[in-house]
Every structure is written in C-alpha cells, then in structure tokens.
Motif scaffolding. Sequence first.
Motif, mmCIF file in Angstrom:
data_model
loop_
_atom_site.group_PDB
_atom_site.id
_atom_site.type_symbol
_atom_site.label_atom_id
_atom_site.label_comp_id
_atom_site.label_asym_id
_atom_site.label_seq_id
_atom_site.Cartn_x
_atom_site.Cartn_y
_atom_site.Cartn_z
ATOM 1 N N ALA A 182 -12.586 -0.471 -20.245
ATOM 2 C CA ALA A 182 -11.992 -0.276 -21.563
ATOM 3 C C ALA A 182 -12.958 0.399 -22.521
ATOM 4 O O ALA A 182 -12.542 1.023 -23.481
ATOM 5 C CB ALA A 182 -11.549 -1.627 -22.135
ATOM 6 N N GLY A 183 -14.261 0.267 -22.280
ATOM 7 C CA GLY A 183 -15.257 0.853 -23.170
ATOM 8 C C GLY A 183 -15.748 2.195 -22.717
ATOM 9 O O GLY A 183 -16.912 2.532 -22.886
ATOM 10 N N VAL A 184 -14.857 3.007 -22.118
ATOM 11 C CA VAL A 184 -15.267 4.301 -21.579
ATOM 12 C C VAL A 184 -15.787 5.230 -22.673
ATOM 13 O O VAL A 184 -16.595 6.111 -22.427
ATOM 14 C CB VAL A 184 -14.095 4.964 -20.826
ATOM 15 N N ALA A 185 -15.330 5.041 -23.917
ATOM 16 C CA ALA A 185 -15.782 5.920 -25.007
ATOM 17 C C ALA A 185 -17.077 5.425 -25.642
ATOM 18 O O ALA A 185 -17.618 6.061 -26.524
ATOM 19 C CB ALA A 185 -14.713 6.022 -26.079
ATOM 20 N N SER A 186 -17.590 4.317 -25.149
ATOM 21 C CA SER A 186 -18.833 3.780 -25.698
ATOM 22 C C SER A 186 -20.025 4.491 -25.101
ATOM 23 O O SER A 186 -19.949 5.061 -24.016
ATOM 24 C CB SER A 186 -18.917 2.279 -25.409
ATOM 25 N N THR A 187 -21.148 4.451 -25.805
ATOM 26 C CA THR A 187 -22.382 5.033 -25.285
ATOM 27 C C THR A 187 -23.354 3.945 -24.879
ATOM 28 O O THR A 187 -24.551 4.146 -24.827
ATOM 29 C CB THR A 187 -23.030 5.932 -26.356
ATOM 30 N N SER A 188 -22.836 2.769 -24.581
ATOM 31 C CA SER A 188 -23.676 1.647 -24.181
ATOM 32 C C SER A 188 -24.401 1.967 -22.892
ATOM 33 O O SER A 188 -23.851 2.582 -21.974
ATOM 34 C CB SER A 188 -22.825 0.392 -23.993
ATOM 35 N N SER A 189 -25.641 1.508 -22.795
ATOM 36 C CA SER A 189 -26.446 1.801 -21.618
ATOM 37 C C SER A 189 -25.969 1.059 -20.378
ATOM 38 O O SER A 189 -26.405 1.350 -19.278
ATOM 39 C CB SER A 189 -27.914 1.438 -21.900
ATOM 40 N N ILE A 190 -25.064 0.075 -20.541
ATOM 41 C CA ILE A 190 -24.586 -0.664 -19.376
ATOM 42 C C ILE A 190 -23.567 0.139 -18.586
ATOM 43 O O ILE A 190 -23.233 -0.205 -17.461
ATOM 44 C CB ILE A 190 -23.988 -2.023 -19.786
ATOM 45 N N LEU A 191 -23.015 1.200 -19.171
ATOM 46 C CA LEU A 191 -22.060 2.034 -18.453
ATOM 47 C C LEU A 191 -22.811 2.966 -17.516
ATOM 48 O O LEU A 191 -23.633 3.766 -17.961
ATOM 49 C CB LEU A 191 -21.213 2.840 -19.444
ATOM 50 N N THR A 192 -22.516 2.862 -16.222
ATOM 51 C CA THR A 192 -23.179 3.700 -15.237
ATOM 52 C C THR A 192 -22.146 4.524 -14.484
ATOM 53 O O THR A 192 -21.017 4.069 -14.251
ATOM 54 C CB THR A 192 -23.987 2.850 -14.236
ATOM 55 N N ALA A 193 -22.542 5.723 -14.100
ATOM 56 C CA ALA A 193 -21.657 6.597 -13.334
ATOM 57 C C ALA A 193 -21.845 6.425 -11.836
ATOM 58 O O ALA A 193 -20.923 6.661 -11.056
ATOM 59 C CB ALA A 193 -21.901 8.049 -13.732
ATOM 60 N N HIS A 194 -23.061 6.034 -11.431
ATOM 61 C CA HIS A 194 -23.379 5.781 -10.021
ATOM 62 C C HIS A 194 -24.249 4.534 -9.940
ATOM 63 O O HIS A 194 -24.799 4.075 -10.948
ATOM 64 C CB HIS A 194 -24.125 6.974 -9.407
ATOM 65 N N ASN A 195 -24.383 4.026 -8.729
ATOM 66 C CA ASN A 195 -25.273 2.890 -8.488
ATOM 67 C C ASN A 195 -26.650 3.355 -8.027
ATOM 68 O O ASN A 195 -27.332 2.655 -7.278
ATOM 69 C CB ASN A 195 -24.659 1.942 -7.449
ATOM 70 N N GLY A 196 -27.039 4.508 -8.447
ATOM 71 C CA GLY A 196 -28.328 5.087 -8.118
ATOM 72 C C GLY A 196 -28.572 6.303 -8.981
ATOM 73 O O GLY A 196 -27.709 6.714 -9.786
#
Length: 413
Positions: free
Chosen positions: A244-258
């Motif tokens: 739901a927070g896709v528009a956030s710039t929070s550092s917890i959002l990751t695009a990959h697991n590496g």
Amino acid sequence: MLQQLVKARSYGSGRADCLKRVITSQRLAELELSPEIDLGRHHAKAVTSVDFENSTGRYLLSGGVDGTILIYDVQCYPDGSHTECPVVAKARFGSNQEQRRNPFHFASTDNKHSISAVSWYPHDTGIFLSSSTDETLKVWDTNTMSVAEEFELDDIVYHHAMPTSSSHFLVAAGDRNGVITLCDIKSGSAIHVLRHHKQSVFALDWSPSSDFILASAGRDNTILLWDIRKVGGPLVSLDQHNGAGVASTSSILTAHNGAINGLCFTDEGRWIVSYGTDYRLRMWDALNGRNMLINYGRVTNWFSGHCQLAVTTCGHTSKGGGFIFVPSGHDIVVLDLMSGKRLGVLEGHFRTVNCCALHPYEQILFSGGNDCKLLAWSPKRPVVKETHTARLNTHNQSTPINAYQDSWSDDET
C-alpha cells in the motif's frame, strides 16, 4: 503467418509496421555467433562496457579494465569478404598526472583506472563519455581522442547515463558513496547531487519518454525514480511486493532481495527491467511503479558492479515481441519480455560476460566479457536445400556443351 502478413501488406490492409515487427522478432529469436563479423582481441583485460552510436549504427565503442577505450568500424569490409572489423581509434591512459602529460599513456597494471561505462553522445559521434574507478567522468573529443572535459567526483564511479534527447545536457553519475551527481557537459560544472541511496549506486538510466525522469539502483536493494526538476528526494521507491505504501520513499521498500546492478528502460519508456544479485529479473510499470510479477526464473548474477543488459520491445509489447538479453556467467540468457519464457542461451564466451548491446538498426547483438573478447551475434542464415534441377544446372554450368566435340565411340561403325 508471414505469408498472410505479406499478402495483407500488398493489399494495403493491416498495420503498416506489423510485418516489420514480426520479422524483427523472428530474427532476434534466432541469434547465433556471427560467422562474418570478427572484432578480434584488442583489449588486454576484461571488456566492461559497450555502446553503439545511433546516427549511422556504424561505430561501436568499448571500454575495458585495462583503461583502454576502443572504437570499431563494424561496417568496414575493404575486400567485400570476411575480415576483422578494424579499430579506428584508441585511447589508453594511466594515472591522473600521467594523463595530464599524455592522454594516450598506456594504462597501469593495477586496475585503478578500469573503465566502468562508456557511451556515445546521442546526437554527435564527435563526442563520447567514459566513467572510471579513478573517480572521474570524462568527455572525449572523438576526432583527437583527447579529453575535452573532466569531472572529478568524490569516489569510484560505477555507472553513468545520459538521456537520448537534447532537452538538457546533464549526465548522471553514480558512485560508491551512494551519491548521484548531475554533470552539465555544456557548462563543465556539476550542478546538483541526488542523495537517498544508502549504499553504492550501480545502475542508472533515463526514461526515453521523459527527459527529466531518472531511474537509479544500487547495493541497498532499492530502485528510485527521480524527477530532477523537483527537490525533496525521489518520486517513488519501487516495492517488489506492491504494498500500500508504494508511493512512499521509506527505506524499508526494496525492489530485490539483493544488490541491483542491472537497470534499463524499454525502447518507448513504458517498462523498466531490473536485475539483482538475488538471481531475479523484474519488470516494472514506469507509470505507477508497480511490479508486473512476471516470473523470469532464476538467472545467475555474479557481478559486483554494473551489469549492462540489452532490452528491446521490437516496437510493441503485446503478447511477446520483446526480448531481454542478460549476461549470466559465461553465457547470455535470452528471455521473452512479456511472458518471462526463456527463449535460449547464447554460448561463446570462455569467461564471465559483462555487457551486451543491440545494434540500433539491425538485429545484431554485441557482447564483451572477462575473456577480453568482443563477440557479435547475428540471425541464423536459412539453409537452402539443393534440388535435383539445381544440381543439373550446376553440372551444366561447370561442363559446358561443345557443339563440335566428337561424341562417337571407337566401337561404333
């Protein structure tokens, strides 16, 4: 199907570019090691980056770990037969002090001046750019193969990118500190820095559809989209889980697991393809930042720096027709962009493949690797079956009939 498209084109029905797209897709799906194009071995060490100029599609630029930059003429065949493509220009240099004295100085052997990326200026073959582990971004004059402008950055530069349009003259350079520096090659000054990555920036790409949209990816497992006209951080941090927070710039959002070391917009700017050390590729909607959840399978990623992908949509993205060429170990994996299906593997390099680039006008792929080689991949040639009539014609041509030849046997009376 091809015959139907030819017939439809002859009657003027159907889309005008449909036949072109189908043929392009078929040719790209049948690439093999080219029997005609030979680029030789001119790099003393690994090839790290390649790029084609879009003006004529004639000159291939390559950079290597030894600090060498080469320009090949891939359309030069002096005798009209198989020959090695010539190197038409070369630059090699060592330390900064050595380069100030002599820009053509041979590179040192300690890999401190490895070329991270090379790229042509989009509108003029008289200029190209290079970034290096010597913490610089250089603008080169092709005619003299000398440095026309140099930007000294704060750390090792892993990648740089310049938009294909002429709206501005900004080059984005990502370094080991996680800083993206915007360098204006017209004024010769670094005008702005983008700070949000927590670790090294490995990959950058500008959107083909918007001159001011920049995508960046790095060791911190994140992909950020920036509008360089706006202040206050990135527009969005891509979320692999489409939360739901896709528009956030929070550092917890990751695009990959590496770490993410491969990043590329598609031709029209509609999609973004990313490649991570979690052995995964992902495709993203560039409009809303959503993960398209396409399963490309596991693709081996051994890179500790930038990996150069080649992506094309062949002019459309409906039900296939797009391709991703991914360096993976010693090979190049070919994937269908929209379905994720593995279409094949190109085998020819003896060591790790680092980069690949498609010719802008022909269905030819070029790749470079740690075996110091540049290889060309072209579509398979159709096999022509020889018919009985053709054999007779060949025989008749090789042994012409002599009307005055005596064909009587000695046994005949």
